[in-house]
Design an enzyme around this catalytic site. Structure first.
Site, PDB file in Angstrom:
ATOM      1  N   ASP A  21      -3.296 -43.322 -23.165  1.00  0.00           N
ATOM      2  CA  ASP A  21      -2.440 -42.973 -22.034  1.00  0.00           C
ATOM      3  C   ASP A  21      -1.025 -42.693 -22.519  1.00  0.00           C
ATOM      4  OD1 ASP A  21      -1.774 -42.517 -19.424  1.00  0.00           O
ATOM      5  OD2 ASP A  21      -1.713 -44.622 -18.831  1.00  0.00           O
ATOM      6  N   HIS A  38      -0.477 -33.564 -24.863  1.00  0.00           N
ATOM      7  CA  HIS A  38      -1.909 -33.652 -25.164  1.00  0.00           C
ATOM      8  C   HIS A  38      -2.188 -33.186 -26.602  1.00  0.00           C
ATOM      9  CE1 HIS A  38      -2.601 -34.828 -21.137  1.00  0.00           C
ATOM     10  NE2 HIS A  38      -2.424 -33.650 -20.581  1.00  0.00           N
ATOM     11  N   LEU A 132     -18.365 -44.526 -39.436  1.00  0.00           N
ATOM     12  CA  LEU A 132     -17.895 -44.759 -38.061  1.00  0.00           C
ATOM     13  C   LEU A 132     -18.602 -43.846 -37.056  1.00  0.00           C
ATOM     14  CD1 LEU A 132     -15.577 -45.961 -36.135  1.00  0.00           C
ATOM     15  CD2 LEU A 132     -14.364 -43.847 -36.651  1.00  0.00           C
TER      16      LEU A 132
HETATM   17  C1  FPP Z   1      -3.525 -39.513 -20.737  1.00  0.00           C
HETATM   18  O1  FPP Z   1      -2.229 -39.041 -20.768  1.00  0.00           O
HETATM   19  C2  FPP Z   1      -4.437 -38.773 -21.566  1.00  0.00           C
HETATM   20  C3  FPP Z   1      -5.416 -37.926 -21.103  1.00  0.00           C
HETATM   21  C4  FPP Z   1      -5.610 -37.582 -19.711  1.00  0.00           C
HETATM   22  C5  FPP Z   1      -6.380 -37.282 -21.965  1.00  0.00           C
HETATM   23  C6  FPP Z   1      -6.447 -37.707 -23.397  1.00  0.00           C
HETATM   24  C7  FPP Z   1      -6.489 -36.504 -24.214  1.00  0.00           C
HETATM   25  C8  FPP Z   1      -6.059 -36.406 -25.487  1.00  0.00           C
HETATM   26  C9  FPP Z   1      -5.579 -37.554 -26.248  1.00  0.00           C
HETATM   27  C10 FPP Z   1      -6.035 -35.111 -26.205  1.00  0.00           C
HETATM   28  C11 FPP Z   1      -7.324 -34.441 -26.430  1.00  0.00           C
HETATM   29  C12 FPP Z   1      -8.430 -35.315 -26.821  1.00  0.00           C
HETATM   30  C13 FPP Z   1      -9.254 -35.088 -27.853  1.00  0.00           C
HETATM   31  C14 FPP Z   1     -10.432 -35.970 -28.080  1.00  0.00           C
HETATM   32  C15 FPP Z   1      -9.036 -34.000 -28.792  1.00  0.00           C
HETATM   33  P1  FPP Z   1      -1.544 -38.690 -19.391  1.00  0.00           P
HETATM   34  O2  FPP Z   1      -1.532 -37.217 -19.284  1.00  0.00           O
HETATM   35  O3  FPP Z   1      -2.217 -39.390 -18.272  1.00  0.00           O
HETATM   36  O4  FPP Z   1      -0.118 -39.274 -19.624  1.00  0.00           O
HETATM   37  P2  FPP Z   1       0.898 -39.784 -18.507  1.00  0.00           P
HETATM   38  O5  FPP Z   1       0.254 -40.963 -17.837  1.00  0.00           O
HETATM   39  O6  FPP Z   1       2.110 -40.144 -19.307  1.00  0.00           O
HETATM   40  O7  FPP Z   1       1.133 -38.631 -17.566  1.00  0.00           O
END
Ligand code: FPP
Length: 241
Positions: A21, A38, A132
């Site tokens: 997150d 992201h 892994l």
């Molecule tokens: C939360 O941050 C994260 C996500 C919704 C998606 C996770 C995705 C990635 C880490 C990148 C792509 C993944 C892979 C496997 C290549 P948020 O957008 O909710 O952050 P915020 O709460 O600060 O708005």
């Protein structure tokens, strides 16, 4: 900076699950579009996966896209799908080299066709690896998984493969997406929220939680070690004394 020594790393969790997150907040702090957060988050995925492999963790489950994430603006969803596909395409050779076996859980048929195809190719290409196991939770929701598990259980009963009286926790676990994996020992959530957010609701029953204020794009191998050290200091009782 942590002062603990590697001696504290002797208790390595067999299975780590992570709620990644804070990508959006990381981008906002830098006046960048959310998609840049992201992108930076995808780099962290690579680092943390490598770190888990080096430390001898057997399973790493990452909450990469939840069933609720479909409600985000279309351009953010499209960017995330593109990023995922690109990540899989470009990192599969690296995963092969590092002996990482890729798997995925969730309602995968909801993903765009090209993403599903790439996922299938990457899973296939790494299926013989013995290091892994990296499990991506995609279009994943814990409640949805439980509903799908109940449907699968009912089908087995209807077909006469299973006697209703035999249903217990262990049998039910075999009808979940995670049937091939042990339950997580450690859950890490970045960016400080104290929520489970519909992640692995059944499987986290006895898992140790570690919540860090660090935003996911900033999370590094040292933070991973800190979480594992903290895990090593806890005594797990599984409801006993
Ligand atoms: C939360 O941050 C994260 C996500 C919704 C998606 C996770 C995705 C990635 C880490 C990148 C792509 C993944 C892979 C496997 C290549 P948020 O957008 O909710 O952050 P915020 O709460 O600060 O708005």
């Amino acid at each position: 900076m942590s002062t603990a020594t590697d001696e504290d790393l002797k208790s390595i969790p067999r299975h780590i699950a992570i709620i990644m997150d804070g990508n959006g907040r990381w981008a906002k702090e830098r006046s960048l579009p959310r998609t840049e957060g992201h992108r930076a988050g995808a780099d962290t995925v690579r680092r943390v996966t490598e770190g888990c492999g080096e430390l001898g963790v057997e399973y790493l489950t990452l909450y990469a896209f939840s069933s609720e994430n479909w409600k985000r603006p279309k351009r953010e969803v499209d960017a995330l799908m593109k990023l995922l596909e690109q990540f899989l395409r470009t990192k599969t050779p690296e995963m092969k080299e590092q002996n990482i076996r890729l798997q995925a859980i969730g309602r995968l048929h909801d993903l765009p066709k090209s993403c599903q195809d790439q996922l299938h190719r990457s899973v296939e290409a790494t299926s013989q690896n013995s290091g892994l196991t990296l499990i991506l939770a995609l279009s994943y929701g814990g409640r949805e998984e439980i509903i799908d598990g109940i449907k699968s259980l009912l089908e087995s009963v209807e077909r006469g493969h299973l006697d209703k009286a035999m249903i217990d926790g262990e049998v039910f676990s075999k009808h979940l997406y995670t049937r091939y994996y042990p339950d997580p020992d450690l859950l890490i959530r970045t960016s400080g929220e104290m929520r489970i957010s519909n992640f692995l609701l059944w499987q986290l029953s006895y898992t140790e939680f570690y919540i860090t204020p660090r935003l996911w794009p900033d999370f590094n191998k040292e933070d991973l070690k800190d979480a594992i050290r903290e895990y090593g200091r806890r005594q797990r009782r599984f409801g006993g004394i």
